[in-house]
Write an enzyme that holds these catalytic residues in place. Structure first.
Site, PDB file in Angstrom:
ATOM      1  N   GLU A  48       9.033   1.419  11.239  1.00 51.66           N
ATOM      2  CA  GLU A  48      10.080   2.437  11.016  1.00 51.66           C
ATOM      3  C   GLU A  48       9.381   3.785  11.113  1.00 51.66           C
ATOM      4  O   GLU A  48       8.635   4.156  10.205  1.00 51.66           O
ATOM      5  CB  GLU A  48      10.697   2.272   9.623  1.00 51.66           C
ATOM      6  N   GLU A  50       8.376  16.344  15.272  1.00 54.70           N
ATOM      7  CA  GLU A  50       8.953  16.204  13.935  1.00 54.70           C
ATOM      8  C   GLU A  50       8.200  17.139  12.987  1.00 54.70           C
ATOM      9  O   GLU A  50       6.983  17.009  12.814  1.00 54.70           O
ATOM     10  CB  GLU A  50       8.787  14.747  13.469  1.00 54.70           C
ATOM     11  N   CYS A  65      13.323  10.909   7.256  1.00 53.23           N
ATOM     12  CA  CYS A  65      13.089  10.488   8.642  1.00 53.23           C
ATOM     13  C   CYS A  65      14.323  10.691   9.519  1.00 53.23           C
ATOM     14  O   CYS A  65      14.206  11.000  10.688  1.00 53.23           O
ATOM     15  CB  CYS A  65      12.644   9.039   8.675  1.00 53.23           C
ATOM     16  N   LYS A  94       0.861  -1.199   0.000  1.00 53.04           N
ATOM     17  CA  LYS A  94       0.000   0.000   0.000  1.00 53.04           C
ATOM     18  C   LYS A  94       0.886   1.233   0.000  1.00 53.04           C
ATOM     19  O   LYS A  94       1.441   1.634   1.009  1.00 53.04           O
ATOM     20  CB  LYS A  94      -0.929   0.051   1.210  1.00 53.04           C
TER      21      LYS A  94
HETATM   22  P1  NAD Z   1       1.795   8.451   7.728  1.00 56.37           P
HETATM   23  O1  NAD Z   1       1.936   7.673   8.980  1.00 56.37           O
HETATM   24  O2  NAD Z   1       0.765   9.505   7.673  1.00 56.37           O
HETATM   25  O3  NAD Z   1       1.473   7.486   6.494  1.00 56.37           O
HETATM   26  C1  NAD Z   1       2.328   6.424   6.137  1.00 56.37           C
HETATM   27  C2  NAD Z   1       1.502   5.364   5.433  1.00 56.37           C
HETATM   28  O4  NAD Z   1       0.560   4.825   6.355  1.00 56.37           O
HETATM   29  C3  NAD Z   1       0.692   5.880   4.244  1.00 56.37           C
HETATM   30  O5  NAD Z   1       0.672   4.891   3.233  1.00 56.37           O
HETATM   31  C4  NAD Z   1      -0.686   6.060   4.841  1.00 56.37           C
HETATM   32  O6  NAD Z   1      -1.730   5.982   3.895  1.00 56.37           O
HETATM   33  C5  NAD Z   1      -0.740   4.888   5.809  1.00 56.37           C
HETATM   34  N1  NAD Z   1      -1.687   5.064   6.914  1.00 56.37           N
HETATM   35  C6  NAD Z   1      -2.112   6.223   7.481  1.00 56.37           C
HETATM   36  N2  NAD Z   1      -3.009   5.950   8.454  1.00 56.37           N
HETATM   37  C7  NAD Z   1      -3.153   4.608   8.510  1.00 56.37           C
HETATM   38  C8  NAD Z   1      -3.938   3.720   9.317  1.00 56.37           C
HETATM   39  N3  NAD Z   1      -4.762   4.173  10.256  1.00 56.37           N
HETATM   40  N4  NAD Z   1      -3.812   2.401   9.102  1.00 56.37           N
HETATM   41  C9  NAD Z   1      -2.957   1.927   8.175  1.00 56.37           C
HETATM   42  N5  NAD Z   1      -2.219   2.701   7.361  1.00 56.37           N
HETATM   43  C10 NAD Z   1      -2.297   4.039   7.538  1.00 56.37           C
HETATM   44  O7  NAD Z   1       3.236   9.009   7.415  1.00 56.37           O
HETATM   45  P2  NAD Z   1       3.662   9.971   6.238  1.00 56.37           P
HETATM   46  O8  NAD Z   1       3.245  11.343   6.625  1.00 56.37           O
HETATM   47  O9  NAD Z   1       3.207   9.407   4.935  1.00 56.37           O
HETATM   48  O10 NAD Z   1       5.251   9.809   6.260  1.00 56.37           O
HETATM   49  C11 NAD Z   1       6.067  10.612   6.990  1.00 56.37           C
HETATM   50  C12 NAD Z   1       6.514   9.891   8.244  1.00 56.37           C
HETATM   51  O11 NAD Z   1       7.241   8.705   7.907  1.00 56.37           O
HETATM   52  C13 NAD Z   1       7.461  10.725   9.059  1.00 56.37           C
HETATM   53  O12 NAD Z   1       7.099  10.631  10.404  1.00 56.37           O
HETATM   54  C14 NAD Z   1       8.814  10.046   8.825  1.00 56.37           C
HETATM   55  O13 NAD Z   1       9.745  10.255   9.837  1.00 56.37           O
HETATM   56  C15 NAD Z   1       8.419   8.617   8.690  1.00 56.37           C
HETATM   57  N6  NAD Z   1       9.476   7.845   8.008  1.00 56.37           N
HETATM   58  C16 NAD Z   1      10.246   6.977   8.749  1.00 56.37           C
HETATM   59  C17 NAD Z   1      11.278   6.260   8.146  1.00 56.37           C
HETATM   60  C18 NAD Z   1      12.146   5.310   8.947  1.00 56.37           C
HETATM   61  O14 NAD Z   1      12.874   4.538   8.348  1.00 56.37           O
HETATM   62  N7  NAD Z   1      12.082   5.325  10.254  1.00 56.37           N
HETATM   63  C19 NAD Z   1      11.513   6.407   6.785  1.00 56.37           C
HETATM   64  C20 NAD Z   1      10.715   7.285   6.060  1.00 56.37           C
HETATM   65  C21 NAD Z   1       9.689   8.003   6.690  1.00 56.37           C
END
Ligand code: NAD
Length: 492
Positions: free
Chosen positions: A265, A396, A299, A190
């Site tokens: 992550e 963040e 991230c 997804k």
């Molecule tokens: P997000 O949590 O909003 O969304 C990430 C994914 O989860 C998307 O595909 C979204 O549609 C899905 N999602 C959202 N709500 C959900 C739910 N209730 N159930 C299941 N899936 C759901 O994050 P974002 O804003 O897309 O990404 C940015 C974040 O990702 C930042 O916090 C960043 O630090 C983190 N990130 C972490 C790493 C790492 O390796 N630690 C790497 C890249 C990004």
């Protein structure tokens, strides 16, 4: 500003609204609803993706389950599976420029950085192709009375849900698909609703490479609908998630409810400590690139700067100058060093943090304002006069926004650095090698840089301490996330 011409393949890919990949068939979302794909450089619609429903998720899980229980993939000879994954990497390489262009159109990042993302994605897939025929258990001499032959077998965990964010869409998908496929799992990917194009093109390439039916399914749509249906589905054996800490907690709850395996992550607010003896000619440009690269949407970005009071003014001035010298332009401009933020929503989020910082008494030392008139561009921003109680330091921001403070002693710097609920990354700049290693040990985070503010490789474990996650992706540890260990006892 001269923008590169889009390849004909890129143009024809975005010309048609995209479908879902279920059981090797491209299908319209059940509801026939579409989500607009917006180019963040100008706010214009460039394509549409399917807004999948619960029924689509049901079908995708059923296809992946069937492929796992009765398809050839989990039973395939490891060398054959390895060869097929190598073929996927070759396909990606043959279409590298097209994948990079899709990433830039969708996410906004500069084309040269998108090319780097494609290189890293191919690297990850190829790396795990190499692991596919090197997975094995162990034999054990045991302590029980009698004569026994005891061994372990490594088996794929089953049907996995791979949920990825929008900041490095293709890299994040590859980092999960590589080990999942090498282990013999079948998957439902997804992508983030804001950036699904490169994953969908990858799906096409995987089918062309010969991936058997149902091994990879892709459902596009929103987190609260598609993502939620996936994580709560009893047919999922493991969830691999990259995204925000807030969503990570929702996923951890769902995983606990179904006792699914889970790796997370999550977000970060990583400290970057510049000691008085640091080589500032290196520390300044690298610290600037660390936070401004990918418009701060990384991230592991070193987003909290702690700089020794003796060099603070010089460092802040230097980072601001690097920020000013970066060409801010649409990602399709070959010379662009900083593209837009990914979406209007993200732009609002980041600018509201900047306002909150000012209300809390911090000072804007550079940037802080929109760049240009269209799209979601923001000037590289430095917020000074902060303290660890402020929202801009605690949370963040995920934009090109650096918060800065000074310190007097090593102990003070470490205390400030560790005073956070996150623990993804950290960096220390010093010319004293002992200081560097001593401080790297004391910073509570999963990835540390000594005289570098950025570091990632498909062979090196990536993951967080504290609220930055559970588990490690990349390397051998990343493969283990997709394997079960079975112990077999035989009495001879
Ligand atoms: P997000 O949590 O909003 O969304 C990430 C994914 O989860 C998307 O595909 C979204 O549609 C899905 N999602 C959202 N709500 C959900 C739910 N209730 N159930 C299941 N899936 C759901 O994050 P974002 O804003 O897309 O990404 C940015 C974040 O990702 C930042 O916090 C960043 O630090 C983190 N990130 C972490 C790493 C790492 O390796 N630690 C790497 C890249 C990004």
């Amino acid at each position: 500003m001269a923008l590169i011409n889009l390849a004909p393949e890129t143009q024809s890919f975005i010309a048609k609204d995209k479908k879902l990949l279920i059981g090797s068939q491209w299908q319209d979302a059940g509801s026939a609803a579409l989500i607009d794909v917006i180019n963040p450089a100008d706010g214009q619609r460039i394509s549409g993706i399917g807004d999948a429903s619960n029924a689509d998720v049901e079908k995708a899980v059923a296809a992946a389950r069937q492929a796992f229980e009765s398809g050839p993939w989990p039973e395939m000879k490891p060398g054959e599976r390895s060869r097929l994954i190598y073929q996927i990497a070759d396909k990606m390489e043959a279409h590298a420029e097209e994948l990079a262009q899709l990433e830039t159109l969708d996410n906004g990042k500069p084309i040269n950085f998108a090319r780097g993302d494609v290189f890293a994605s191919i690297g990850a897939i190829r790396y795990y192709a190499g692991w596919a025929d090197k997975i094995h258990g162990s034999t054990h001499n045991i302590n029980m009375p009698g004569d026994h032959h005891v061994y372990t077998i490594k088996e794929p965990v089953g049907v996995v849900a791979l949920i990825v964010p929008w900041n490095y869409p293709l890299v994040m998908a590859a980092m999960k698909l590589g080990p999942a496929l090498a282990a013999g799992c079948t998957a439902i990917l997804k992508p983030a609703e804001d950036t699904s194009l490169s994953a969908l093109r990858l799906g096409e390439l995987m089918l062309e490479a010969g991936l058997p039916e149902g091994v990879l399914n892709i459902v596009t749509g929103y987190g609260h609908t598609v993502g939620s249906a996936l994580i709560n589905h009893p047919g999922i054996d493991k969830i691999a998630f990259t995204g925000s800490t807030a969503t990570g907690k929702v996923i951890a709850h769902a995983a606990a409810e179904g006792l699914k395996k889970v790796s997370l992550e999550l977000g970060g607010k990583s400290p970057n400590i510049i000691m008085a003896d640091a080589d500032l000619e290196k520390a300044i440009p690298a610290s600037a690139m660390g936070i401004f690269f990918n418009s701060g949407q990384t991230c592991t970005a070193p987003s909290r700067l702690y700089v020794h009071e003796d060099v603070k003014d010089e460092v802040i001035k230097g980072i601001a100058e690097v920020g000013k010298s970066m060409k801010i332009a649409p990602g399709l401009d070959e010379e662009s060093m900083m593209g837009p933020l990914v979406s209007a929503k993200q732009f609002e989020r980041v600018t509201s943090y900047i306002e909150a910082g000012q209300k809390e008494g911090a000072e804007i030392a550079a940037g802080g304002v929109r760049h240009g008139e269209e799209g979601y561009f923001l000037e590289p921003t430095i917020i000074d006069q902060t303290n660890n109680e402020m929202t801009v330091v605690k949370e963040e921001i995920f934009g090109p926004v650096l918060v800065t403070q000074s310190f007097k002693t090593e102990e003070e710097a470490l205390a400030l650095a560790n005073d956070t609920e996150y623990g993804l990354a950290g960096a220390v700049w010093t010319q004293d090698i002992s200081t560097g290693h001593r401080m790297a040990r004391k910073i509570k985070a999963g990835i540390l840089g000594i005289n570098t503010a950025m570091g990632a490789d498909w062979d090196v474990p990536l993951g967080g301490y504290k609220q930055s996650g559970i588990g490690r992706e990349n390397g051998r540890e990343g493969l283990e996330l997709y394997l079960n260990t079975k112990s077999v006892f035989t009495t001879l």
